[in-house]
Design a protein around this motif. Structure first.
Motif, PDB file in Angstrom:
ATOM      1  N   ALA A  44      44.956  87.271  48.402  1.00 49.13           N
ATOM      2  CA  ALA A  44      44.482  87.925  49.625  1.00 49.13           C
ATOM      3  C   ALA A  44      45.428  87.624  50.783  1.00 49.13           C
ATOM      4  O   ALA A  44      45.959  88.529  51.442  1.00 49.13           O
ATOM      5  N   GLU A  47      48.733  75.963  52.321  1.00 52.58           N
ATOM      6  CA  GLU A  47      48.078  75.956  51.016  1.00 52.58           C
ATOM      7  C   GLU A  47      47.783  74.497  50.649  1.00 52.58           C
ATOM      8  O   GLU A  47      48.651  73.646  50.767  1.00 52.58           O
ATOM      9  N   LYS A  48      46.560  74.239  50.176  1.00 52.29           N
ATOM     10  CA  LYS A  48      46.202  72.847  49.862  1.00 52.29           C
ATOM     11  C   LYS A  48      46.858  72.346  48.570  1.00 52.29           C
ATOM     12  O   LYS A  48      47.006  71.145  48.375  1.00 52.29           O
ATOM     13  N   SER A  85      42.910  82.451  37.283  1.00 53.59           N
ATOM     14  CA  SER A  85      42.204  83.717  37.129  1.00 53.59           C
ATOM     15  C   SER A  85      42.296  84.116  35.673  1.00 53.59           C
ATOM     16  O   SER A  85      42.846  83.350  34.868  1.00 53.59           O
ATOM     17  N   GLY A  86      41.779  85.331  35.319  1.00 53.73           N
ATOM     18  CA  GLY A  86      41.789  85.799  33.925  1.00 53.73           C
ATOM     19  C   GLY A  86      43.174  85.948  33.313  1.00 53.73           C
ATOM     20  O   GLY A  86      43.551  85.177  32.450  1.00 53.73           O
ATOM     21  N   VAL A 107      43.611  90.144  34.446  1.00 50.61           N
ATOM     22  CA  VAL A 107      44.084  91.514  34.323  1.00 50.61           C
ATOM     23  C   VAL A 107      44.188  92.063  35.736  1.00 50.61           C
ATOM     24  O   VAL A 107      43.225  92.002  36.500  1.00 50.61           O
ATOM     25  N   GLY A 146      43.603  72.718  55.099  1.00 51.41           N
ATOM     26  CA  GLY A 146      42.881  72.948  56.353  1.00 51.41           C
ATOM     27  C   GLY A 146      41.578  72.149  56.305  1.00 51.41           C
ATOM     28  O   GLY A 146      40.767  72.343  55.403  1.00 51.41           O
ATOM     29  N   GLU A 197      40.466  81.341  51.773  1.00 47.33           N
ATOM     30  CA  GLU A 197      40.339  80.125  50.944  1.00 47.33           C
ATOM     31  C   GLU A 197      39.788  80.400  49.550  1.00 47.33           C
ATOM     32  O   GLU A 197      39.549  79.472  48.795  1.00 47.33           O
ATOM     33  N   ALA A 207      38.234  86.603  48.400  1.00 43.32           N
ATOM     34  CA  ALA A 207      36.995  86.130  47.798  1.00 43.32           C
ATOM     35  C   ALA A 207      36.120  85.401  48.814  1.00 43.32           C
ATOM     36  O   ALA A 207      34.898  85.390  48.693  1.00 43.32           O
ATOM     37  N   GLY A 246      39.021  90.646  41.048  1.00 39.53           N
ATOM     38  CA  GLY A 246      39.034  90.269  42.454  1.00 39.53           C
ATOM     39  C   GLY A 246      40.428  90.135  43.018  1.00 39.53           C
ATOM     40  O   GLY A 246      40.592  89.849  44.198  1.00 39.53           O
ATOM     41  N   ILE A 247      41.446  90.344  42.176  1.00 40.67           N
ATOM     42  CA  ILE A 247      42.812  90.142  42.693  1.00 40.67           C
ATOM     43  C   ILE A 247      43.218  91.328  43.563  1.00 40.67           C
ATOM     44  O   ILE A 247      43.638  91.156  44.713  1.00 40.67           O
TER      45      ILE A 247
HETATM   46  C1  LIG Z   1      38.232  82.517  35.228  1.00 39.61           C
HETATM   47  C2  LIG Z   1      38.469  83.675  36.168  1.00 39.61           C
HETATM   48  C3  LIG Z   1      38.843  84.904  35.654  1.00 39.61           C
HETATM   49  C4  LIG Z   1      39.124  85.960  36.515  1.00 39.61           C
HETATM   50  N1  LIG Z   1      39.614  87.108  35.996  1.00 39.61           N
HETATM   51  C5  LIG Z   1      40.065  88.064  36.818  1.00 39.61           C
HETATM   52  C6  LIG Z   1      40.777  89.177  36.300  1.00 39.61           C
HETATM   53  O1  LIG Z   1      41.032  89.285  35.102  1.00 39.61           O
HETATM   54  N2  LIG Z   1      41.202  90.112  37.186  1.00 39.61           N
HETATM   55  C7  LIG Z   1      40.978  90.019  38.526  1.00 39.61           C
HETATM   56  O2  LIG Z   1      41.393  90.920  39.282  1.00 39.61           O
HETATM   57  N3  LIG Z   1      40.303  88.967  39.037  1.00 39.61           N
HETATM   58  C8  LIG Z   1      39.868  87.974  38.239  1.00 39.61           C
HETATM   59  N4  LIG Z   1      39.243  86.882  38.756  1.00 39.61           N
HETATM   60  C9  LIG Z   1      38.954  86.812  40.212  1.00 39.61           C
HETATM   61  C10 LIG Z   1      40.196  86.544  41.047  1.00 39.61           C
HETATM   62  O3  LIG Z   1      40.959  85.483  40.499  1.00 39.61           O
HETATM   63  C11 LIG Z   1      39.805  86.181  42.480  1.00 39.61           C
HETATM   64  O4  LIG Z   1      38.869  87.110  42.951  1.00 39.61           O
HETATM   65  C12 LIG Z   1      41.022  86.164  43.394  1.00 39.61           C
HETATM   66  O5  LIG Z   1      41.950  85.202  42.957  1.00 39.61           O
HETATM   67  C13 LIG Z   1      40.615  85.871  44.829  1.00 39.61           C
HETATM   68  O6  LIG Z   1      41.767  85.791  45.626  1.00 39.61           O
HETATM   69  P1  LIG Z   1      41.763  85.004  47.023  1.00 39.61           P
HETATM   70  O7  LIG Z   1      43.135  85.080  47.555  1.00 39.61           O
HETATM   71  O8  LIG Z   1      40.672  85.498  47.861  1.00 39.61           O
HETATM   72  O9  LIG Z   1      41.372  83.500  46.656  1.00 39.61           O
HETATM   73  P2  LIG Z   1      42.013  82.463  45.650  1.00 39.61           P
HETATM   74  O10 LIG Z   1      42.771  83.144  44.588  1.00 39.61           O
HETATM   75  O11 LIG Z   1      40.906  81.558  45.264  1.00 39.61           O
HETATM   76  O12 LIG Z   1      43.062  81.666  46.537  1.00 39.61           O
HETATM   77  C14 LIG Z   1      42.661  80.841  47.601  1.00 39.61           C
HETATM   78  C15 LIG Z   1      43.776  79.840  47.882  1.00 39.61           C
HETATM   79  O13 LIG Z   1      43.438  79.127  49.078  1.00 39.61           O
HETATM   80  C16 LIG Z   1      43.663  77.736  48.898  1.00 39.61           C
HETATM   81  N5  LIG Z   1      42.761  77.023  49.814  1.00 39.61           N
HETATM   82  C17 LIG Z   1      41.417  76.994  49.770  1.00 39.61           C
HETATM   83  N6  LIG Z   1      40.922  76.281  50.798  1.00 39.61           N
HETATM   84  C18 LIG Z   1      41.979  75.848  51.508  1.00 39.61           C
HETATM   85  C19 LIG Z   1      42.102  75.068  52.693  1.00 39.61           C
HETATM   86  N7  LIG Z   1      41.030  74.642  53.367  1.00 39.61           N
HETATM   87  N8  LIG Z   1      43.348  74.776  53.148  1.00 39.61           N
HETATM   88  C20 LIG Z   1      44.454  75.233  52.486  1.00 39.61           C
HETATM   89  N9  LIG Z   1      44.388  75.991  51.360  1.00 39.61           N
HETATM   90  C21 LIG Z   1      43.170  76.313  50.888  1.00 39.61           C
HETATM   91  C22 LIG Z   1      43.343  77.516  47.422  1.00 39.61           C
HETATM   92  O14 LIG Z   1      43.953  76.336  46.954  1.00 39.61           O
HETATM   93  C23 LIG Z   1      43.900  78.783  46.782  1.00 39.61           C
HETATM   94  O15 LIG Z   1      45.252  78.643  46.437  1.00 39.61           O
HETATM   95  C24 LIG Z   1      38.944  85.801  37.923  1.00 39.61           C
HETATM   96  C25 LIG Z   1      38.556  84.568  38.429  1.00 39.61           C
HETATM   97  C26 LIG Z   1      38.341  83.499  37.569  1.00 39.61           C
HETATM   98  C27 LIG Z   1      37.964  82.157  38.147  1.00 39.61           C
END
Ligand SMILES: Cc1cc2nc3c(=O)[nH]c(=O)nc-3n(C[C@H](O)[C@H](O)[C@H](O)COP(=O)(O)OP(=O)(O)OC[C@H]3O[C@@H](n4cnc5c(N)ncnc54)[C@H](O)[C@@H]3O)c2cc1C
Length: 558
Positions: free
Chosen positions: A20, A45-46, A56-57, A59, A140, A187, A329, A341-342
């Motif tokens: 995101a 990034e933490k 993540s998965g 796909v 953070g 996050e 997310a 969710g990617i």
């Molecule tokens: C097992 C599994 C399978 C999945 N399969 C799929 C799939 O096949 N296809 C798909 O599209 N989606 C899939 N998803 C969902 C997808 O991975 C997430 O919806 C997506 O990664 C969300 O992106 P994001 O950037 O919002 O958060 P995240 O990917 O969770 O990234 C957040 C980042 O912020 C960092 N962070 C958090 N808090 C702090 C802080 N306070 N200070 C500094 N850094 C911080 C974390 O370390 C992390 O690196 C799956 C998820 C899981 C768990």
């Protein structure tokens, strides 16, 4: 102790290097360059590196990536495999029934199989090339507010070098105050800073409660000749065993390159049986004859876990407040029926970037100025995608056969179903008290598995394979507010479910030899940062806070 802290000011600060925020930062720099606007942008990034906490998965629906970087292949985007065929199976204890069609929300034609860890590393490098200041290893810790106590002016990163006793050690490094005109919270699910912000600004007021699933995943090295050598389907989804009808979730198996596969089990946290051990369920899934055949002679090379917020459209919070926006997310941007969710996270980051640029052109960063993000969201394909799944998690929470009736009607009515805006209970509220008043009663229901250290590894080996590390001598980042409650009421009523819902074996109940009293033992250095404990604890007795920046998992291929 008064600590002098360095202050650094940026125009925009992104917290979290997930898809995101990385897509948001890249898009912001692209747009700013087009308008000849010079923005100072930072991203923290933490994890020790960008990608080390990415699991993540996975796909990937490339729709948002194509919008962000049409030439992503030429730019070296790491793709493991193309989806060349898919299967959807229902598992019973011993058998596997292949469903002749894949439900429309779960179809993956034209999508890529990726490793999220590798993908965000690449996107991080793209962001850096565009001028984003990327700071891995910084967590953070606290949201900073202006004098009005409601405008977000940045965040404070966590101190480093504090001892277990809370006192600074010789290598103490105070956290930094990173100030920004706009702070972007990305996050991921169950963000810690978002939780702080929620307590002050009530971003989720009036929304349906967010619900979650815990996804456990492994990357398995297979022998050269393996199932995928001769199979057309290289993405497989399963329903049914080991979860049964009343616990929702399912399995996934995706082909990766170099004779590897990604395999995982997602378990809905609205389950009722306090004896359910998430990790044991994952092992059962692997031991199912259909799955076992696919992975025989393989070896687990990486393991991890993370929660997924699956509540959907009706759980999306207020997206903008004075000085800050929420993306990905954290903002509930997940297509729950498709378990994707990617691309949705990426698109929300990109929409936020457009709104931020608009705010810079006006020179105002109030909630009202940033609310353009909400308008952009409402008129995007992202909203349409989320809207179709708006009652999905709620339907899943109902008991069979009602669950299937709801799901069927939703499928036919574009998500509306029998009732629009269905209600749901928080995951913390769904555990049933143990039937016969003691934790031993149903323990045998979930038999331990025979671990072999190669393909079936125990929880601690799993933690080792996630490459999780925490500096031992630091205050415990898992705050258990009332330990007496754990060993008395929670033990008696629920049999201490934390010892089973945590896939990293962080929580243990032991009996002190001398006094014969029960005691909660914490192993915070095992923590996979999945955050299941904060969500599923029936008393809301656990708060997950960020440990020292750089600690936690060290994923490389997850
Ligand atoms: C097992 C599994 C399978 C999945 N399969 C799929 C799939 O096949 N296809 C798909 O599209 N989606 C899939 N998803 C969902 C997808 O991975 C997430 O919806 C997506 O990664 C969300 O992106 P994001 O950037 O919002 O958060 P995240 O990917 O969770 O990234 C957040 C980042 O912020 C960092 N962070 C958090 N808090 C702090 C802080 N306070 N200070 C500094 N850094 C911080 C974390 O370390 C992390 O690196 C799956 C998820 C899981 C768990």
């Amino acid at each position: 102790m008064t600590t002098t802290r360095e202050q650094i000011a940026f125009d925009v600060l992104f917290v979290g290097a997930g898809p995101a925020n990385l897509a948001g930062a890249v898009h912001l720099m692209q747009l700013a360059k087009r308008r000849n606007l010079n923005l100072e942008v930072a991203l923290i990034e933490k994890g020790a590196e960008v990608g080390s906490h990415a699991l993540s998965g996975a796909v990937l629906n490339p729709i948002a990536l194509k919008e962000l970087m049409p030439g992503y292949r030429e730019a070296g985007c790491p793709i493991e495999k193309e989806v060349r065929g898919e299967a959807f199976c229902v598992l019973t204890e011993k058998s596997c029934f292949s469903v002749p069609f894949v439900p429309k929300y779960m179809r993956n034609q034209g999508f890529h199989i990726i490793s999220l860890s590798k993908f965000v590393r690449w996107l991080g490098a793209v962001a850096e090339d565009l001028g984003v200041n990327v700071f891995p290893g910084f967590a953070g810790q606290e949201v900073l507010y202006g004098q009005d106590d409601k405008t977000v002016i940045g965040i404070r990163t966590g101190d480093k070098g504090i001892g277990k006793d809370g006192k600074p050690k010789a290598n103490f490094e105070p956290g930094i105050d990173i100030l920004a005109k706009v702070t972007v919270l990305g996050e991921g699910a169950q963000g810690a800073l978002l939780g702080q912000m929620e307590r002050k600004l009530s971003l989720f007021a009036g929304q349906v409660p967010q619900t979650f699933e815990t996804g456990m995943k492994e990357v398995i090295q297979l022998p050269e000749k393996n199932y995928f050598t001769s199979s057309a389907a290289n993405t497989i989804h399963t329903l049914g065993y080991p979860l049964g009808l009343d616990t929702h979730g399912g399995g996934f198996i995706y082909e990766m390159k170099d004779n590897r596969l990604a395999l995982g089990l997602v378990v809905g946290l609205g389950y009722g049986d306090p004896m359910l051990d998430l990790y044991e369920e994952f092992m059962r899934f692997k031991k199912h004859p259909f799955v076992w055949d696919l992975i025989t002679n393989g070896r687990v090379v990486e393991q991890g876990a993370r929660v997924i917020g699956n509540g959907g459209y009706f759980t999306v919070p207020r997206l903008a407040v004075d000085g800050a926006v929420v993306v990905g997310a954290s903002a509930s941007m997940l297509n729950a029926p498709g378990l994707k969710g990617i691309h949705t996270a990426m698109k929300s980051g990109m929409l936020a970037a457009e709104a931020i640029l608009e705010a810079f052109s006006k020179g105002r960063f109030t909630q009202e100025a940033l609310a353009h993000y909400h308008d952009l969201f409402e008129s995007s394909w992202l909203k349409k995608e989320l809207y179709v799944g708006r009652n999905f998690a709620q339907a899943l929470s109902r008991k069979a056969p009602l669950k299937f009736i709801h799901l069927g009607v939703q499928y036919l009515t574009g998500g509306r179903g029998l009732f629009d805006r269905m209600s749901i209970e928080k995951d913390a509220k769904t555990l049933r008290p143990l039937k016969h008043g003691g934790p031993e009663t149903s323990r045998n229901k979930y038999a331990r598995h025979d671990y072999d250290d190669a393909l079936l590894v125990d929880k601690l080996t799993g933690v080792y394979l996630s490459k999780t590390q925490h500096r031992e001598d630091q205050p415990c980042h898992l705050v258990v507010h009332d330990r007496d409650l754990c060993v008395n009421e929670c033990f008696e009523i629920y049999g201490s479910p934390c010892t089973r819902f945590c896939p990293g074996n962080v929580y243990e109940i032991e009996v002190e030899e001398k006094t014969q009293k029960r005691r909660l033992k914490l192993n915070p250095s095992n923590c996979l940062h999945c955050k299941t404990c904060e969500i599923k604890d029936p008393y809301g007795n656990i708060t997950w806070t960020c440990p020292e920046g750089g600690d936690g998992p060290g994923y490389t291929v997850a």
